[in-house]
Design a protein around this motif. Structure first.
Motif, PDB file in Angstrom:
ATOM      1  N   SER A  28    -110.641  23.861  56.251  1.00  0.00           N
ATOM      2  CA  SER A  28    -111.105  22.495  56.080  1.00  0.00           C
ATOM      3  C   SER A  28    -112.410  22.474  55.320  1.00  0.00           C
ATOM      4  O   SER A  28    -113.123  23.464  55.243  1.00  0.00           O
ATOM      5  CB  SER A  28    -111.293  21.814  57.437  1.00  0.00           C
ATOM      6  N   ARG A  30    -116.162  20.904  54.877  1.00  0.00           N
ATOM      7  CA  ARG A  30    -117.151  20.295  55.752  1.00  0.00           C
ATOM      8  C   ARG A  30    -118.390  19.901  54.960  1.00  0.00           C
ATOM      9  O   ARG A  30    -118.718  20.482  53.944  1.00  0.00           O
ATOM     10  CB  ARG A  30    -117.529  21.267  56.877  1.00  0.00           C
ATOM     11  N   VAL A  73    -115.820  17.092  59.576  1.00  0.00           N
ATOM     12  CA  VAL A  73    -114.619  17.491  58.826  1.00  0.00           C
ATOM     13  C   VAL A  73    -114.198  16.338  57.927  1.00  0.00           C
ATOM     14  O   VAL A  73    -113.917  15.236  58.395  1.00  0.00           O
ATOM     15  CB  VAL A  73    -113.472  17.861  59.785  1.00  0.00           C
TER      16      VAL A  73
END
Length: 307
Positions: A28, A30, A73
Motif C-alpha cells: 500500500s 502511505r 493508507v
C-alpha cells in the motif's frame, strides 16, 4: 496458482519477511498527515538512512504517533484487486500520485522480501506489473498501464504529460501517456505507449529526474545468459522456481547507471565492472555530486559530478 509456485511460496514463507524494513514499499501507499510529499519522498530511494528509519519505525511503531504524526493508507486496492508490490512513486504538480505495482503474483510480504519476490516474478515472466495513479481529489485509484514484466521505476516528463517506466523483466524503458487508462502494453500497440529503450544490457530499476532535463536509470544487475536462455522455456522456468535461493541464476555484481533525454538519447553512461558498489539502483543528481543508490550496499555511494 501452479503447484511449483505453491511449493516455492511455502518454502519462502518460512523465511523472515523484510516487510518491517521495506514496509513503505509493500502492499500500500502511505502518506504523512501533512498530505504532502517532499522532493525526497516523491522519489524512490534505498539509502541507508531511509532503511534505518524504516527499521526504527518497525521496532517502535508508536513513535510516530507519539510525536504527533499519523500514517494514512491512501490506496491498497485498485478495481477490487489488492496492490501487492507497490514499488516506485512520483508525484505530479497537481497532486496525482503515480506509482508502480511491480507484480500482482509475488508480494514481498509472502515470499521472503522485495528481492526474493522480484527474482521470482522475473523468472516466471507472467507480466502482471502495473502502473497506477491515485487522485487525491477523488481518492480514487486507476490503472494507467498493465502487462509489464515487473513494473519498476517511474519518472514524469518535464511537462508531466508522459511517464517513463522501467520494465525490469524485459530490459525495457517505456514512455506512457499519463492519460492512458487500463492500457495493456503487452498485448496491444497504442499511440499512448512506446518503448524508449529496448534490449538494455541490464535490469533497469529506479528512474529519477536529474538536472538539465536528464533522466537517470540504474541497472541493478547485468543480464544473465542463463536467464535469457529460459525466455522461451516455461518448463525450465518452472523448475527454477523450486530451487533454493543459493541456486537461483542471479547475475554477478556490476555497477551501471546512465542518463538519457526524454527523446531517448543517452547523455551519460557510467560503469564499474568490478561491482565494488553492488546493485546500482539509481542516481540522485545535485549540482556537485551524483549520489548512487544500491539495493544491498551498507551505505550511500557518491561521486563528483562532471560538468
Amino acid at each position: 496458482m501452479s503447484t511449483s509456485a505453491q511449493r516455492t511460496r511455502r518454502r519462502w514463507k518460512k523465511r523472515k519477511s523484510l516487510r518491517a524494513v521495506m514496509g513503505c514499499l509493500q502492499g500500500s501507499l502511505r502518506l504523512s498527515e501533512s498530505g504532502r510529499f517532499s522532493s525526497r519522498q516523491s522519489q524512490p530511494t534505498t539509502t541507508s538512512e531511509t532503511l534505518a528509519h524504516a527499521e526504527e519505525t518497525a521496532r517502535r511503531p508508536w513513535a510516530g504517533r507519539a510525536a504527533g504524526r499519523q500514517v494514512t493508507v491512501l490506496a491498497d486496492k485498485v478495481g477490487g484487486q489488492p496492490i501487492r508490490y507497490a514499488d516506485a512513486v512520483v508525484v505530479a504538480r497537481d497532486g496525482t500520485v503515480y506509482f508502480s505495482d511491480a507484480s500482482t503474483r509475488f508480494a514481498p510480504a509472502d515470499w521472503g522480501g522485495t528481492f526474493e519476490a522480484s527474482v521470482l516474478d522475473i523468472i516466471e515472466q507472467s507480466a502482471t506489473g502495473r502502473v497506477l495513479a491515485y487522485d487525491p481529489a477523488t481518492k480514487a485509484t486507476r490503472i494507467v498501464a498493465r502487462g509489464l514484466a515487473f513494473a519498476n521505476g517511474v519518472a514524469l516528463s518535464a511537462d508531466e504529460k508522459n511517464l517513463f517506466v522501467a520494465e525490469t523483466g524485459k530490459y525495457r524503458i517505456w514512455k506512457i501517456d499519463v492519460q492512458a487508462r487500463d492500457l495493456d502494453v503487452g498485448n496491444a500497440t497504442s499511440p499512448q505507449a512506446s518503448v524508449l529503450f529496448d534490449n538494455l544490457p541490464g535490469y533497469p530499476d529506479n528512474l529519477m529526474r536529474g538536472l538539465d532535463g536528464k533522466v537517470w536509470a540504474g541497472l541493478v544487475k547485468p543480464r544473465n545468459p542463463a536467464v535469457d536462455k529460459m525466455a522461451g522455456m516455461p518448463f525450465l522456468r518452472s523448475v527454477t522456481l523450486r530451487l533454493p535461493r543459493a541456486l537461483w541464476p542471479v547475475p554477478r555484481p556490476y555497477g551501471h547507471v546512465f542518463a538519457f533525454s526524454e527523446e531517448g538519447k543517452v547523455l551519460a553512461d557510467l560503469q564499474d565492472a568490478t561491482g565494488a558498489y553492488p546493485e546500482t539502483t539509481g542516481i540522485t543528481e545535485t549540482r556537485d555530486r551524483l549520489y548512487v543508490q544500491s539495493l544491498h550496499a551498507r551505505g550511500l555511494g557518491w561521486l563528483k559530478r562532471m560538468p
